[in-house]
Design a protein around this motif. Structure first.
Motif, PDB file in Angstrom:
ATOM      1  N   UNK A  14       0.833  -1.195   0.000  1.00 29.18           N
ATOM      2  CA  UNK A  14       0.000   0.000   0.000  1.00 29.18           C
ATOM      3  C   UNK A  14       0.866   1.242   0.000  1.00 29.18           C
ATOM      4  N   UNK A  15       0.278   2.334   0.380  1.00 25.21           N
ATOM      5  CA  UNK A  15       0.989   3.600   0.450  1.00 25.21           C
ATOM      6  C   UNK A  15       1.752   3.740   1.759  1.00 25.21           C
ATOM      7  N   UNK A  16       2.429   4.861   1.887  1.00 25.43           N
ATOM      8  CA  UNK A  16       3.176   5.150   3.109  1.00 25.43           C
ATOM      9  C   UNK A  16       2.213   5.153   4.289  1.00 25.43           C
ATOM     10  N   UNK A  17       2.652   4.528   5.374  1.00 18.97           N
ATOM     11  CA  UNK A  17       1.830   4.457   6.586  1.00 18.97           C
ATOM     12  C   UNK A  17       2.764   4.219   7.757  1.00 18.97           C
ATOM     13  N   UNK A  30      -7.957   1.075   6.534  1.00 17.27           N
ATOM     14  CA  UNK A  30      -9.070   1.381   5.630  1.00 17.27           C
ATOM     15  C   UNK A  30      -8.728   2.478   4.631  1.00 17.27           C
ATOM     16  N   UNK A  31      -7.826   3.387   4.973  1.00 16.87           N
ATOM     17  CA  UNK A  31      -7.431   4.441   4.048  1.00 16.87           C
ATOM     18  C   UNK A  31      -6.530   3.962   2.926  1.00 16.87           C
ATOM     19  N   UNK A  32      -6.155   2.694   2.940  1.00 18.44           N
ATOM     20  CA  UNK A  32      -5.253   2.147   1.920  1.00 18.44           C
ATOM     21  C   UNK A  32      -5.988   1.546   0.731  1.00 18.44           C
ATOM     22  N   UNK A  33      -7.291   1.477   0.772  1.00 13.96           N
ATOM     23  CA  UNK A  33      -8.072   0.761  -0.245  1.00 13.96           C
ATOM     24  C   UNK A  33      -7.648   1.101  -1.672  1.00 13.96           C
ATOM     25  N   UNK A  34      -7.479   2.366  -1.985  1.00 17.13           N
ATOM     26  CA  UNK A  34      -7.117   2.774  -3.351  1.00 17.13           C
ATOM     27  C   UNK A  34      -5.627   2.567  -3.633  1.00 17.13           C
ATOM     28  N   UNK A  35      -4.832   2.325  -2.599  1.00 20.22           N
ATOM     29  CA  UNK A  35      -3.375   2.224  -2.766  1.00 20.22           C
ATOM     30  C   UNK A  35      -2.873   0.808  -3.024  1.00 20.22           C
ATOM     31  N   UNK A  36      -3.642  -0.206  -2.653  1.00 16.43           N
ATOM     32  CA  UNK A  36      -3.128  -1.574  -2.735  1.00 16.43           C
ATOM     33  C   UNK A  36      -2.731  -1.950  -4.152  1.00 16.43           C
ATOM     34  N   UNK A 100      12.672   6.301   3.168  1.00 18.86           N
ATOM     35  CA  UNK A 100      12.718   5.962   4.588  1.00 18.86           C
ATOM     36  C   UNK A 100      11.317   5.759   5.151  1.00 18.86           C
ATOM     37  N   UNK A 101      10.302   5.783   4.284  1.00 22.03           N
ATOM     38  CA  UNK A 101       8.912   5.680   4.735  1.00 22.03           C
ATOM     39  C   UNK A 101       8.506   4.220   4.949  1.00 22.03           C
ATOM     40  N   UNK A 102       7.750   4.005   6.013  1.00 23.44           N
ATOM     41  CA  UNK A 102       7.127   2.708   6.233  1.00 23.44           C
ATOM     42  C   UNK A 102       5.910   2.618   5.316  1.00 23.44           C
ATOM     43  N   UNK A 103       5.559   1.405   4.911  1.00 18.80           N
ATOM     44  CA  UNK A 103       4.423   1.180   4.017  1.00 18.80           C
ATOM     45  C   UNK A 103       3.489   0.127   4.591  1.00 18.80           C
ATOM     46  N   UNK A 104       2.228   0.232   4.203  1.00 18.90           N
ATOM     47  CA  UNK A 104       1.226  -0.765   4.574  1.00 18.90           C
ATOM     48  C   UNK A 104       1.393  -1.988   3.679  1.00 18.90           C
ATOM     49  N   UNK A 105       1.182  -3.169   4.253  1.00 13.72           N
ATOM     50  CA  UNK A 105       1.204  -4.424   3.500  1.00 13.72           C
ATOM     51  C   UNK A 105      -0.011  -5.248   3.891  1.00 13.72           C
TER      52      UNK A 105
END
Length: 164
Positions: A14-17, A30-36, A100-105
């Protein structure tokens, strides 16, 4: 008792999180829906799960080491993919390694009951490495990525489908 094969599982970036100081829950993603973006051509998913650091203390009057649990680590997920230069998920993985950003998986397993939904795992990680392996003549070129998990693993169990 039912067991399941890993084949059919899907890994998404996903996006940065940012990971938080408290355990995450499914709703935090839930805010990652469009990013996956599905990471394609995955051959190996490695492992996930918490391990506590050991804190040891040697009191002289007991003649036995005492052990306590320290910080927890969800470890490093070692992902292996066949290189696909056009795969959006692999491109996102490579781009994430450069930041250096963490991302959702999100990991979706192949364990859905008939008509139901599969198990899912959600977590936040840094892409610590993304290297290419070329090996020998009769080999597929590989993208090897290390996901340094910086959050708890949110487990969503498989669920039966709704009745009629």
């Amino acid at each position: 008792m039912t067991i399941f094969a890993t084949n059919g599982a899907k890994l998404y970036i996903g996006g940065a999180m940012a990971a938080t100081s408290v355990d995450l829950v499914q709703g935090d993603f839930s805010g990652q829906t469009a990013n996956w973006k599905e990471i394609g051509e995955v051959e190996g998913l490695g492992s996930l799960g918490d391990t506590s650091a050991e804190i040891s203390f040697d009191p002289v009057n007991r003649r036995r080491t005492k052990r306590l649990k320290g910080n927890r680590s969800a470890g490093t997920m070692e992902v292996v993919c066949g290189i696909d230069y056009a795969d959006e998920g692999q491109l996102a993985l490579l781009a994430a390694e450069k930041t250096d950003a963490e991302h959702a998986f999100k990991l979706v397993l192949n364990d859905a009951p008939s008509g139901g939904t599969p198990s899912e795992r959600y977590f936040v990680a840094l892409v610590g490495s993304a290297g290419e392996a070329f090996d020998a003549a009769n080999s597929v070129m590989k993208l090897n990525a290390s996901l340094w998990v910086n959050s708890n693993i949110v487990r969503v169990n498989a669920a039966a489908g709704g009745g009629s």
